[in-house]
Design an enzyme around this catalytic site. Structure first.
Site, PDB file in Angstrom:
ATOM      1  N   LYS A 172       0.844  -1.208   0.000  1.00  4.91           N
ATOM      2  CA  LYS A 172       0.000   0.000   0.000  1.00  4.91           C
ATOM      3  C   LYS A 172       0.871   1.247   0.000  1.00  4.91           C
ATOM      4  O   LYS A 172       1.837   1.336   0.742  1.00  4.91           O
ATOM      5  CB  LYS A 172      -0.889   0.005   1.247  1.00  4.91           C
ATOM      6  CG  LYS A 172      -1.847  -1.178   1.330  1.00  4.91           C
ATOM      7  CD  LYS A 172      -2.570  -1.205   2.676  1.00  4.91           C
ATOM      8  CE  LYS A 172      -1.615  -1.399   3.821  1.00  4.91           C
ATOM      9  NZ  LYS A 172      -2.302  -1.534   5.130  1.00  4.91           N
ATOM     10  N   THR A 206      -6.800   9.851   9.108  1.00  2.59           N
ATOM     11  CA  THR A 206      -6.495   8.569   8.452  1.00  2.59           C
ATOM     12  C   THR A 206      -6.305   7.454   9.483  1.00  2.59           C
ATOM     13  O   THR A 206      -5.631   6.467   9.217  1.00  2.59           O
ATOM     14  CB  THR A 206      -5.226   8.709   7.589  1.00  2.59           C
ATOM     15  OG1 THR A 206      -4.182   9.230   8.432  1.00  2.59           O
ATOM     16  CG2 THR A 206      -5.438   9.606   6.399  1.00  2.59           C
ATOM     17  N   GLY A 208      -6.848   4.225  11.125  1.00  2.00           N
ATOM     18  CA  GLY A 208      -7.519   2.971  10.777  1.00  2.00           C
ATOM     19  C   GLY A 208      -7.705   2.725   9.291  1.00  2.00           C
ATOM     20  O   GLY A 208      -8.472   1.844   8.901  1.00  2.00           O
ATOM     21  N   THR A 209      -6.978   3.454   8.444  1.00  2.00           N
ATOM     22  CA  THR A 209      -7.140   3.231   6.992  1.00  2.00           C
ATOM     23  C   THR A 209      -6.752   1.801   6.595  1.00  2.00           C
ATOM     24  O   THR A 209      -7.449   1.161   5.800  1.00  2.00           O
ATOM     25  CB  THR A 209      -6.290   4.222   6.159  1.00  2.00           C
ATOM     26  OG1 THR A 209      -4.955   4.217   6.682  1.00  2.00           O
ATOM     27  CG2 THR A 209      -6.850   5.626   6.204  1.00  2.00           C
ATOM     28  N   GLY A 210      -5.640   1.319   7.157  1.00  2.00           N
ATOM     29  CA  GLY A 210      -5.170  -0.021   6.795  1.00  2.00           C
ATOM     30  C   GLY A 210      -6.143  -1.098   7.260  1.00  2.00           C
ATOM     31  O   GLY A 210      -6.436  -2.053   6.527  1.00  2.00           O
ATOM     32  N   CYS A 211      -6.648  -0.942   8.485  1.00  2.00           N
ATOM     33  CA  CYS A 211      -7.609  -1.924   9.036  1.00  2.00           C
ATOM     34  C   CYS A 211      -8.867  -1.936   8.184  1.00  2.00           C
ATOM     35  O   CYS A 211      -9.410  -3.001   7.845  1.00  2.00           O
ATOM     36  CB  CYS A 211      -8.009  -1.548  10.466  1.00  2.00           C
ATOM     37  SG  CYS A 211      -6.621  -1.359  11.580  1.00  2.00           S
TER      38      CYS A 211
HETATM   39  N1  LIG Z   1      -4.530  10.509   2.068  1.00  6.22           N
HETATM   40  C1  LIG Z   1      -5.004   9.440   1.401  1.00  6.22           C
HETATM   41  N2  LIG Z   1      -5.854   9.603   0.355  1.00  6.22           N
HETATM   42  C2  LIG Z   1      -6.326   8.530  -0.315  1.00  6.22           C
HETATM   43  N3  LIG Z   1      -6.008   7.263  -0.010  1.00  6.22           N
HETATM   44  C3  LIG Z   1      -5.146   7.037   1.016  1.00  6.22           C
HETATM   45  C4  LIG Z   1      -4.611   8.109   1.777  1.00  6.22           C
HETATM   46  N4  LIG Z   1      -3.811   7.577   2.763  1.00  6.22           N
HETATM   47  C5  LIG Z   1      -3.879   6.240   2.603  1.00  6.22           C
HETATM   48  N5  LIG Z   1      -4.659   5.909   1.544  1.00  6.22           N
HETATM   49  C6  LIG Z   1      -5.018   4.561   1.099  1.00  6.22           C
HETATM   50  O1  LIG Z   1      -5.533   3.877   2.245  1.00  6.22           O
HETATM   51  C7  LIG Z   1      -5.180   2.496   2.192  1.00  6.22           C
HETATM   52  C8  LIG Z   1      -4.397   2.152   3.446  1.00  6.22           C
HETATM   53  O2  LIG Z   1      -3.059   2.542   3.239  1.00  6.22           O
HETATM   54  P1  LIG Z   1      -2.029   2.989   4.340  1.00  6.22           P
HETATM   55  O3  LIG Z   1      -0.689   2.939   3.703  1.00  6.22           O
HETATM   56  O4  LIG Z   1      -2.491   4.283   4.935  1.00  6.22           O
HETATM   57  O5  LIG Z   1      -2.242   1.846   5.401  1.00  6.22           O
HETATM   58  P2  LIG Z   1      -1.702   1.734   6.857  1.00  6.22           P
HETATM   59  O6  LIG Z   1      -0.512   2.603   7.046  1.00  6.22           O
HETATM   60  O7  LIG Z   1      -1.539   0.272   7.058  1.00  6.22           O
HETATM   61  O8  LIG Z   1      -2.881   2.265   7.756  1.00  6.22           O
HETATM   62  P3  LIG Z   1      -2.970   2.262   9.374  1.00  6.22           P
HETATM   63  O9  LIG Z   1      -2.757   3.649   9.810  1.00  6.22           O
HETATM   64  O10 LIG Z   1      -4.342   1.787   9.671  1.00  6.22           O
HETATM   65  O11 LIG Z   1      -1.903   1.322   9.876  1.00  6.22           O
HETATM   66  C9  LIG Z   1      -4.398   2.312   0.888  1.00  6.22           C
HETATM   67  O12 LIG Z   1      -5.307   1.926  -0.133  1.00  6.22           O
HETATM   68  C10 LIG Z   1      -3.844   3.716   0.637  1.00  6.22           C
HETATM   69  O13 LIG Z   1      -3.528   3.942  -0.718  1.00  6.22           O
HETATM   70  C1  LIG Z   2      -6.032  -2.105  17.761  1.00  6.67           C
HETATM   71  C2  LIG Z   2      -5.389  -1.445  16.591  1.00  6.67           C
HETATM   72  N1  LIG Z   2      -5.139  -2.172  15.491  1.00  6.67           N
HETATM   73  C3  LIG Z   2      -4.549  -1.594  14.423  1.00  6.67           C
HETATM   74  C4  LIG Z   2      -4.187  -0.257  14.438  1.00  6.67           C
HETATM   75  C5  LIG Z   2      -3.478   0.366  13.239  1.00  6.67           C
HETATM   76  O1  LIG Z   2      -4.232   1.293  12.630  1.00  6.67           O
HETATM   77  C6  LIG Z   2      -4.459   0.476  15.623  1.00  6.67           C
HETATM   78  N2  LIG Z   2      -4.144   1.793  15.720  1.00  6.67           N
HETATM   79  N3  LIG Z   2      -5.064  -0.140  16.675  1.00  6.67           N
END
Ligand SMILES: Nc1ncnc2c1ncn2[C@@H]1O[C@H](COP(=O)(O)OP(=O)(O)OP(=O)(O)O)[C@@H](O)[C@H]1O
Ligand SMILES: Cc1ncc(CO)c(N)n1
Length: 274
Positions: A172, A206, A208-211
């Site tokens: 990602k 942003t 929780g975007t990954g979750c």
């Molecule tokens: N500012 C943004 N605008 C549009 N899409 C975004 C943005 N930030 C992240 N994304 C998208 O959100 C999804 C999650 O990506 P990201 O790299 O943020 O995950 P993460 O770091 O694992 O998240 P988390 O903070 O939950 O751990 C991907 O599809 C990414 O392209």
């Molecule tokens: C419990 C939990 N899982 C995953 C993340 C990553 O976004 C977080 N901040 N908290």
């Protein structure tokens, strides 16, 4: 109604972890079940405490679900320790349920959600039985032990991950320094690959975007979409959730899990086949 399971940590702030997963499952009309690996005391400003659950009780939760439900997809998020990872891997290996691994390591504020000693367990026990792994750039660097600066580095990291046995690696690009687009890179074991791009939204909300992305992916896989279709639809879900972000709390606010149902037809994802 398809039943899906998330194995993850609880986020008291409701924007990530188990809570984000259940909200996403509900919106995507699958029945969500949970195995909680840890409690976090957390809000949009950060994590102030982590209380891990004993591996034996994680096992009891997962076994209770498998003894009763027919589960069509499982995702993992925060797993905290190698003991928890070994326990889960042993049980899931005996099923043929598609497994989506979101290798959660640190929260946005920098707090650790995975002990250093657990990284090897993800690589050696979880990835070999996984269908899809969804690292962000720093997670891909940690899992492969190599810095990622270029697209060629992303491809190398994916090859490294695919060598563990996982069927598909999605790297990602949320953390890439591209102010215009958010691009994710998808690689399959059979050599197929594509990238997908949406406009980058300028927001600090942003959390929780990954979750949320991996939960949407799990819901769509559980509903029977092909892996490629599920990945693209999950990208739409997270794009809309970020676009219509919620200005809740005083730090990195949560995304909007309701947005996809209202706006899904309006979201375009550009696909580049390679
Ligand atoms: N500012 C943004 N605008 C549009 N899409 C975004 C943005 N930030 C992240 N994304 C998208 O959100 C999804 C999650 O990506 P990201 O790299 O943020 O995950 P993460 O770091 O694992 O998240 P988390 O903070 O939950 O751990 C991907 O599809 C990414 O392209
Ligand atoms: C419990 C939990 N899982 C995953 C993340 C990553 O976004 C977080 N901040 N908290």
């Amino acid at each position: 109604m398809q039943v899906v399971t998330t194995i993850a940590g609880s986020d008291s702030g409701g924007g990530a972890g188990i809570q984000a997963d259940l909200k996403t499952f509900q919106e995507l009309k699958v029945f969500g079940t949970t195995v909680i690996t840890a409690l976090t005391a957390q809000n949009t400003r950060g994590v102030s405490g982590v209380l891990p659950i004993e591996a034996a009780f994680v096992k009891q939760q997962l076994q209770a679900l498998l003894d009763d439900f027919s589960i069509s997809a499982v995702k993992t998020g925060m797993l905290f320790s190698s003991a928890i990872i070994h326990t889960i891997a042993q049980i899931i290996a005996d099923t043929n349920i598609p497994l989506i691994v979101d290798p959660v390591m640190i929260a946005k504020g920098g707090e650790s959600l995975l002990q250093q000693e657990a990284i090897d367990a993800i690589i050696h026990y979880l990835l070999p039985i996984a269908t899809i792994v969804t690292p962000n750039i720093p997670e891909a660097e940690t899992l492969t032990g190599k810095k990622i600066n270029t697209i060629a580095d992303i491809k190398k990291a994916a090859d490294h991950l695919l060598a563990t046995g996982v069927h598909c690696a999605i790297i990602k690009g949320g953390h890439l320094a591209d102010a215009t687009n958010a691009t994710d890179y998808v690689f399959f074991k059979n050599g197929q690959a594509f990238s997908m791009q949406t406009p980058r939204i300028a927001t600090k909300n942003t959390h929780g975007t990954g979750c949320t992305f991996s939960a949407a992916l799990t819901a769509f896989v559980g509903r029977g979409l092909t892996i490629k279709e599920a990945i693209i639809e999950a990208k739409k879900f997270i794009q809309l959730a970020i676009t219509h972000d919620l200005a809740l709390g005083h730090g990195h606010g949560p995304t909007n899990h309701f947005a996809y149902q209202n706006d899904k037809k309006s979201c375009e994802v550009t696909i580049y086949e390679s």
